[in-house]
Design a protein around this motif. Structure first.
Motif, short mmCIF file in Angstrom:
data_model
loop_
_atom_site.label_atom_id
_atom_site.label_comp_id
_atom_site.label_asym_id
_atom_site.label_seq_id
_atom_site.Cartn_x
_atom_site.Cartn_y
_atom_site.Cartn_z
N GLY A 74 9.52 -14.56 22.82
CA GLY A 74 9.66 -13.77 24.04
C GLY A 74 10.11 -12.34 23.84
O GLY A 74 10.04 -11.52 24.75
N GLY A 75 10.58 -11.99 22.64
CA GLY A 75 10.91 -10.62 22.31
C GLY A 75 12.29 -10.18 22.75
O GLY A 75 13.03 -10.89 23.46
N PHE A 76 12.65 -8.98 22.30
CA PHE A 76 13.86 -8.30 22.73
C PHE A 76 13.43 -6.98 23.36
O PHE A 76 12.81 -6.14 22.68
N ASN A 77 13.76 -6.79 24.63
CA ASN A 77 13.32 -5.61 25.35
C ASN A 77 14.54 -4.88 25.90
O ASN A 77 15.28 -5.43 26.71
N PHE A 78 14.70 -3.64 25.46
CA PHE A 78 15.78 -2.78 25.96
C PHE A 78 15.12 -1.66 26.77
O PHE A 78 14.71 -0.64 26.20
N PRO A 79 15.00 -1.81 28.10
CA PRO A 79 14.25 -0.84 28.90
C PRO A 79 14.93 0.52 29.03
O PRO A 79 14.27 1.50 29.39
N GLY A 80 16.22 0.58 28.78
CA GLY A 80 16.95 1.84 28.85
C GLY A 80 17.37 2.30 27.46
O GLY A 80 16.76 1.96 26.46
N ALA A 81 18.45 3.09 27.43
CA ALA A 81 18.98 3.56 26.15
C ALA A 81 19.73 2.44 25.46
O ALA A 81 20.32 1.56 26.09
N LEU A 82 19.69 2.47 24.11
CA LEU A 82 20.41 1.48 23.30
C LEU A 82 21.29 2.22 22.32
O LEU A 82 20.82 3.06 21.55
N THR A 83 22.59 1.89 22.33
CA THR A 83 23.54 2.47 21.38
C THR A 83 24.08 1.39 20.47
O THR A 83 24.59 0.36 20.94
N ILE A 84 23.92 1.60 19.16
CA ILE A 84 24.55 0.71 18.18
C ILE A 84 25.95 1.23 17.99
O ILE A 84 26.18 2.26 17.36
N SER A 85 26.92 0.53 18.54
CA SER A 85 28.26 1.09 18.73
C SER A 85 29.04 1.27 17.44
O SER A 85 29.73 2.27 17.26
N SER A 86 28.97 0.30 16.54
CA SER A 86 29.75 0.36 15.30
C SER A 86 29.19 -0.66 14.33
O SER A 86 28.41 -1.54 14.70
N GLY A 87 29.64 -0.55 13.07
CA GLY A 87 29.16 -1.48 12.06
C GLY A 87 27.66 -1.32 11.84
O GLY A 87 27.09 -0.27 12.11
N THR A 88 27.03 -2.38 11.37
CA THR A 88 25.58 -2.38 11.15
C THR A 88 24.97 -3.58 11.85
O THR A 88 25.38 -4.72 11.64
N THR A 89 24.01 -3.31 12.70
CA THR A 89 23.23 -4.36 13.34
C THR A 89 22.01 -4.65 12.49
O THR A 89 21.25 -3.73 12.15
N THR A 90 21.80 -5.91 12.14
CA THR A 90 20.62 -6.30 11.38
C THR A 90 19.63 -6.99 12.31
O THR A 90 19.99 -7.93 13.02
N ASN A 91 18.41 -6.49 12.31
CA ASN A 91 17.33 -7.12 13.06
C ASN A 91 16.71 -8.20 12.18
O ASN A 91 15.94 -7.92 11.27
N ASN A 92 17.08 -9.44 12.47
CA ASN A 92 16.54 -10.60 11.74
C ASN A 92 15.44 -11.31 12.53
O ASN A 92 15.03 -12.42 12.17
N TYR A 93 14.97 -10.67 13.59
CA TYR A 93 14.04 -11.32 14.52
C TYR A 93 12.60 -11.12 14.05
O TYR A 93 12.05 -10.02 14.14
N THR A 94 11.99 -12.18 13.54
CA THR A 94 10.65 -12.10 12.98
C THR A 94 9.58 -12.71 13.88
O THR A 94 8.39 -12.63 13.57
N ALA A 95 9.98 -13.29 15.01
CA ALA A 95 9.03 -14.02 15.86
C ALA A 95 8.31 -13.12 16.85
O ALA A 95 7.35 -13.55 17.49
N GLY A 96 8.76 -11.89 17.01
CA GLY A 96 8.16 -11.00 18.00
C GLY A 96 8.65 -9.58 17.79
O GLY A 96 9.12 -9.21 16.71
N LEU A 97 8.59 -8.80 18.85
CA LEU A 97 8.83 -7.36 18.80
C LEU A 97 10.16 -7.01 19.46
O LEU A 97 10.50 -7.54 20.52
N VAL A 98 10.88 -6.07 18.86
CA VAL A 98 12.05 -5.45 19.49
C VAL A 98 11.61 -4.09 20.00
O VAL A 98 11.12 -3.25 19.24
N THR A 99 11.77 -3.85 21.31
CA THR A 99 11.32 -2.61 21.93
C THR A 99 12.51 -1.89 22.57
O THR A 99 13.26 -2.49 23.33
#
Length: 325
Positions: free
Chosen positions: A121-146
């Motif tokens: 089903g994906g990850f959809n961020f329709p507005g602004a996205l802020t990575i606040s601190s640390g490191t976010t790892t995108n491990n999602y291989t089943a679909g698209l992050v938008t």
């Protein structure tokens, strides 16, 4: 820890005058709607049914891990496009195949922690996205992050192998983007100009329209794919290619190449590939290093005669049924 369970049709916060705080939140079935106040879930959120919102008022904060089960839906955007701001403090797991099974509101989203899951089903961020601190790892291989709005790197973002990230807005912030993992892809796809992140990319796609501008030299180790009428602009420098890199034009719109994307000498052993039916025209003489081929695919169009720029080959010239002008 107390757990707050919902089922059926439930609205949280619609009559509250202040902020609401919840313990663990389990949406077991039906639709639970977050109302017009700031709401904080202090621990884990588990979605088997549907969680949505009916107001842009009040930030919705999910302190613990958010997990969307098979068939579940987490949608703060909904059909009325509420600009609900939201924050996530421990990452998100999406195991649902439902359409838009994770969709934040079109307000600003803050994220700490990783994203993953087996759902399509994906990850959809329709507005602004802020990575606040640390490191976010995108491990999602089943679909698209938008990400539709500006993606701000206060912290860092790492693309794991075989993941895909599509950025439709600008990038900002001093945090690092690590997109070097095998077979991952980052795409800048807006119909308009974009400020892109200087980084090392495995696969980089430039699509939509207009200039995608890098402050300095981006590096591509795999494939730089150019689509639509979009162009690569490096304020300082040109694209740096890895030893086995490929430059591929795949557009139905005719265009003249630039020196920033098609560098000379081109040494990547994947070579330059021209596909689709848009006429690709040289802007200057081009040189291919040893072992770097030029491939014109079936149905593709490559213009060399009118400009009369010289091609110097160090690898093969392969015409798979394209047209040379």
């Amino acid at each position: 820890t107390t757990t707050f369970n919902t089922s059926g049709t439930t609205t949280l916060g619609s009559t509250m005058t202040g902020s609401g705080a919840l313990p663990n939140l389990n949406v077991l079935s039906g639709t639970t709607t977050l109302g017009n106040v700031a709401i904080t879930v202090n621990s884990a959120t588990n979605i088997t049914g549907t969680l949505t919102a009916n107001s842009a008022t009040g930030t919705k904060t999910f302190t613990g891990l958010v997990t969307i089960a098979s068939g579940g839906v987490f949608d703060l955007y909904t059909g009325t496009a509420y600009a609900t701001p939201s924050g996530y403090g421990a990452g998100i797991v999406n195991n649902s195949n439902a359409t838009d099974s994770f969709r934040a509101g079109s307000g600003t989203t803050t994220l700490i922690g990783n994203i993953s899951g087996s759902g399509t089903g994906g990850f959809n961020f329709p507005g602004a996205l802020t990575i606040s601190s640390g490191t976010t790892t995108n491990n999602y291989t089943a679909g698209l992050v938008t990400v539709t709005g500006t993606m701000t790197f206060t912290g860092g973002w790492t693309q794991a192998a075989s993941t895909s990230l599509k950025i439709m807005g600008n990038t900002a912030g001093a945090g690092a983007l690590d997109a070097s993992a095998n077979t991952n892809t980052v795409e800048y796809g807006a119909s308009g100009v974009q400020t892109a992140k200087v980084a090392t990319y495995e696969n980089l796609t430039i699509s939509g329209t207009s200039a995608k501008t890098f402050a300095t030299t981006p590096t591509v180790e795999g494939i730089l794919l150019i689509q639509g009428t979009a162009t690569v602009v490096a304020t300082s420098g040109v694209v740096t290619y890895g030893a086995s890199a490929t430059l591929k034009y795949d557009t139905g719109t005719s265009r003249t190449v630039t020196s920033e994307e098609w560098i000379t000498t081109f040494n990547g052993t994947g070579g330059v590939i021209i596909s689709n039916n848009g006429i690709i025209t040289l802007n200057e003489a081009k040189v291919f290093g040893t072992g770097a081929p030029l491939t014109v695919e079936s149905g593709a169009n490559f213009e060399t005669d009118v400009t009369n720029f010289q091609l110097t080959f160090g690898g093969d010239f392969i015409n798979n049924g394209g047209t040379l002008y």
